[in-house]
Design a protein around this motif. Structure first.
Motif, PDB file in Angstrom:
ATOM      1  N   TRP A  12      -4.290  -6.673  -1.310  1.00 23.96           N
ATOM      2  CA  TRP A  12      -2.867  -6.692  -0.943  1.00 23.96           C
ATOM      3  C   TRP A  12      -1.987  -6.361  -2.145  1.00 23.96           C
ATOM      4  CZ3 TRP A  12      -1.006  -5.815   3.456  1.00 23.96           C
ATOM      5  CH2 TRP A  12      -1.486  -6.390   4.644  1.00 23.96           C
ATOM      6  N   VAL A  13      -2.316  -6.929  -3.295  1.00 19.54           N
ATOM      7  CA  VAL A  13      -1.543  -6.653  -4.510  1.00 19.54           C
ATOM      8  C   VAL A  13      -1.662  -5.175  -4.886  1.00 19.54           C
ATOM      9  CG1 VAL A  13      -1.346  -7.142  -6.976  1.00 19.54           C
ATOM     10  CG2 VAL A  13      -1.726  -9.018  -5.366  1.00 19.54           C
ATOM     11  N   THR A  14      -2.877  -4.636  -4.781  1.00 21.49           N
ATOM     12  CA  THR A  14      -3.094  -3.220  -5.085  1.00 21.49           C
ATOM     13  C   THR A  14      -2.284  -2.331  -4.149  1.00 21.49           C
ATOM     14  OG1 THR A  14      -5.344  -3.725  -5.826  1.00 21.49           O
ATOM     15  CG2 THR A  14      -4.840  -1.421  -5.345  1.00 21.49           C
ATOM     16  N   TYR A  15      -2.244  -2.707  -2.879  1.00 22.11           N
ATOM     17  CA  TYR A  15      -1.461  -1.941  -1.904  1.00 22.11           C
ATOM     18  C   TYR A  15       0.017  -1.945  -2.290  1.00 22.11           C
ATOM     19  CZ  TYR A  15       0.554  -0.488   2.574  1.00 22.11           C
ATOM     20  OH  TYR A  15       1.275   0.174   3.558  1.00 22.11           O
ATOM     21  N   LEU A  18       0.540   0.291  -5.218  1.00 20.63           N
ATOM     22  CA  LEU A  18       0.412   1.699  -4.832  1.00 20.63           C
ATOM     23  C   LEU A  18       1.677   2.185  -4.132  1.00 20.63           C
ATOM     24  CD1 LEU A  18      -1.590   4.123  -4.685  1.00 20.63           C
ATOM     25  CD2 LEU A  18      -2.168   3.323  -2.388  1.00 20.63           C
ATOM     26  N   VAL A  19       2.247   1.335  -3.273  1.00 21.96           N
ATOM     27  CA  VAL A  19       3.508   1.689  -2.606  1.00 21.96           C
ATOM     28  C   VAL A  19       4.607   1.895  -3.642  1.00 21.96           C
ATOM     29  CG1 VAL A  19       5.334   0.835  -1.092  1.00 21.96           C
ATOM     30  CG2 VAL A  19       2.936   0.579  -0.422  1.00 21.96           C
ATOM     31  N   ALA A  20       4.676   1.005  -4.626  1.00 17.03           N
ATOM     32  CA  ALA A  20       5.696   1.130  -5.668  1.00 17.03           C
ATOM     33  C   ALA A  20       5.531   2.441  -6.444  1.00 17.03           C
ATOM     34  CB  ALA A  20       5.617  -0.063  -6.618  1.00 17.03           C
ATOM     35  N   ALA A  42      -4.023   3.852   3.885  1.00 13.84           N
ATOM     36  CA  ALA A  42      -4.860   3.394   4.994  1.00 13.84           C
ATOM     37  C   ALA A  42      -6.212   2.838   4.526  1.00 13.84           C
ATOM     38  CB  ALA A  42      -5.055   4.519   6.011  1.00 13.84           C
ATOM     39  N   PRO A  43      -6.923   3.492   3.588  1.00 11.19           N
ATOM     40  CA  PRO A  43      -8.185   2.903   3.133  1.00 11.19           C
ATOM     41  C   PRO A  43      -8.018   1.500   2.554  1.00 11.19           C
ATOM     42  CG  PRO A  43      -8.095   5.204   2.491  1.00 11.19           C
ATOM     43  CD  PRO A  43      -6.742   4.867   3.052  1.00 11.19           C
ATOM     44  N   LEU A  44      -6.917   1.254   1.843  1.00 17.18           N
ATOM     45  CA  LEU A  44      -6.684  -0.082   1.312  1.00 17.18           C
ATOM     46  C   LEU A  44      -6.464  -1.093   2.444  1.00 17.18           C
ATOM     47  CD1 LEU A  44      -4.430   0.465  -1.839  1.00 17.18           C
ATOM     48  CD2 LEU A  44      -6.655  -0.655  -1.772  1.00 17.18           C
ATOM     49  N   LEU A  45      -5.723  -0.690   3.472  1.00 14.11           N
ATOM     50  CA  LEU A  45      -5.499  -1.589   4.603  1.00 14.11           C
ATOM     51  C   LEU A  45      -6.785  -1.806   5.399  1.00 14.11           C
ATOM     52  CD1 LEU A  45      -1.974  -0.444   5.860  1.00 14.11           C
ATOM     53  CD2 LEU A  45      -2.560  -2.504   4.565  1.00 14.11           C
ATOM     54  N   ILE A  46      -7.640  -0.792   5.484  1.00 14.15           N
ATOM     55  CA  ILE A  46      -8.948  -0.980   6.127  1.00 14.15           C
ATOM     56  C   ILE A  46      -9.744  -2.035   5.368  1.00 14.15           C
ATOM     57  CG2 ILE A  46     -11.184   0.115   6.552  1.00 14.15           C
ATOM     58  CD1 ILE A  46      -9.670   2.699   7.193  1.00 14.15           C
ATOM     59  N   ALA A  47      -9.730  -1.947   4.037  1.00 18.02           N
ATOM     60  CA  ALA A  47     -10.439  -2.942   3.225  1.00 18.02           C
ATOM     61  C   ALA A  47      -9.835  -4.329   3.415  1.00 18.02           C
ATOM     62  CB  ALA A  47     -10.392  -2.533   1.755  1.00 18.02           C
ATOM     63  N   VAL A  48      -8.521  -4.407   3.571  1.00 15.01           N
ATOM     64  CA  VAL A  48      -7.859  -5.687   3.843  1.00 15.01           C
ATOM     65  C   VAL A  48      -8.392  -6.297   5.141  1.00 15.01           C
ATOM     66  CG1 VAL A  48      -5.666  -6.700   4.590  1.00 15.01           C
ATOM     67  CG2 VAL A  48      -5.739  -5.277   2.539  1.00 15.01           C
ATOM     68  N   VAL A  49      -8.483  -5.475   6.182  1.00 15.34           N
ATOM     69  CA  VAL A  49      -8.987  -5.954   7.476  1.00 15.34           C
ATOM     70  C   VAL A  49     -10.437  -6.412   7.357  1.00 15.34           C
ATOM     71  CG1 VAL A  49      -9.566  -5.257   9.841  1.00 15.34           C
ATOM     72  CG2 VAL A  49      -7.403  -4.531   8.816  1.00 15.34           C
ATOM     73  N   LEU A  50     -11.258  -5.608   6.698  1.00 10.04           N
ATOM     74  CA  LEU A  50     -12.687  -5.919   6.618  1.00 10.04           C
ATOM     75  C   LEU A  50     -12.980  -7.139   5.758  1.00 10.04           C
ATOM     76  CD1 LEU A  50     -14.190  -2.316   6.332  1.00 10.04           C
ATOM     77  CD2 LEU A  50     -14.020  -3.775   8.359  1.00 10.04           C
ATOM     78  N   GLY A 204       6.253  -1.556   6.990  1.00  7.34           N
ATOM     79  CA  GLY A 204       6.022  -1.829   8.408  1.00  7.34           C
ATOM     80  C   GLY A 204       4.546  -1.834   8.761  1.00  7.34           C
ATOM     81  N   HIS A 205       3.796  -0.879   8.226  1.00 11.45           N
ATOM     82  CA  HIS A 205       2.364  -0.801   8.482  1.00 11.45           C
ATOM     83  C   HIS A 205       1.664  -2.067   7.978  1.00 11.45           C
ATOM     84  CE1 HIS A 205      -0.715   2.682   9.075  1.00 11.45           C
ATOM     85  NE2 HIS A 205      -0.962   1.653   9.866  1.00 11.45           N
ATOM     86  N   ALA A 206       2.026  -2.486   6.769  1.00  9.28           N
ATOM     87  CA  ALA A 206       1.413  -3.679   6.182  1.00  9.28           C
ATOM     88  C   ALA A 206       1.741  -4.928   6.995  1.00  9.28           C
ATOM     89  CB  ALA A 206       1.882  -3.842   4.739  1.00  9.28           C
TER      90      ALA A 206
END
Length: 235
Positions: A12-15, A18-20, A42-50, A204-206
């Motif tokens: 989450w912190v990395t995401y 990255l957004v910044a 998206a790959p970071l959010l996939i890792a968040v979910v997994l 919004g995605h996050a």
């Protein structure tokens, strides 16, 4: 803190970082950095979910599939060719269908009358935007129409979930609306529109993903605790 939870927080912190970086690249006009960072969301959010969910469920599978489609859209959205724009629209359309399917059980369980009432204007916004953009869409009009319906549906369903999904869906709607104006209404200029599109999209995605994770009954770090009893309710 269990290692899997630490990894989840780090993602989450990395995401956020990255957004910044991506937003900074938009402000400074660094196209190379924009092209590198956007496909990484998206790959970071996939890792968040997994890292959060203890096993594969219907909801987690839909979220991951939606994020895969979002990754395809992110990878192609910056390309100017009409064919690439069409594929990007279709990719985001598929992502919205997946998110809507994931939101339906949550909406059925926790729908709030006030939030649903507030979501009704979403349809009006999408219809108005579609009518305004119809001439500029050209051959992409059928895809844009399908995307508009999917977007309104997802935003409506997100409003009946929880506060995070509601806010995330609203920001997603705002982002897509501004992007449609950029693509199909060149005269409707918004200052720093590219920045606002990406800020509302990434946040919004996050929030949408975070809200869906919040609705799930178990976490991987809960399952890893010694002696913990794990009960999983399929979503």
């Amino acid at each position: 803190m269990p290692p899997i939870r630490t990894a989840h927080v780090v993602l989450w912190v990395t995401y956020a970082l990255l957004v910044a970086v991506h937003v900074s690249s938009l402000l400074t006009g660094s196209e190379m950095l924009q092209r590198i960072t956007q496909p990484m969301f998206a790959p970071l959010l996939i890792a968040v979910v997994l890292t959060a969910l203890p096993r594969r469920t219907r909801t987690s599978a839909l979220l991951v599939l939606g994020l895969v489609f979002a990754w395809a859209g992110d990878s192609l959205a910056g390309l100017a060719a009409n064919a690439m724009q069409l594929i990007a629209v279709l990719s985001f359309l598929c992502a919205l269908v997946c998110y809507s399917a994931a939101l339906v059980p949550l909406w059925n369980r926790t729908r709030d009358t006030m939030r649903i009432a507030l979501a009704i204007p979403y349809g009006g916004v999408v219809i108005g935007l579609f009518v305004a953009c119809a001439d500029g869409a050209g051959s992409m009009l059928p895809a844009v129409a399908a995307y508009a319906v999917a977007l309104a549906t997802m935003a409506f369903l997100s409003a009946g979930g929880n506060g995070l999904t509601w806010t995330g869906g609203t920001l997603f709607l705002l982002s897509s609306s501004m992007l449609a104006m950029d693509w199909f209404l060149p005269g409707a200029s918004i200052s720093y529109s590219g920045v606002w599109v990406m800020v509302s999209y990434t946040v919004g995605h996050a929030l949408l993903i975070a809200g869906m994770l919040q609705s799930m009954p178990a976490r991987r770090w809960t399952a890893c605790r010694p002696g913990a009893a794990l009960v999983i309710v399929e979503n």
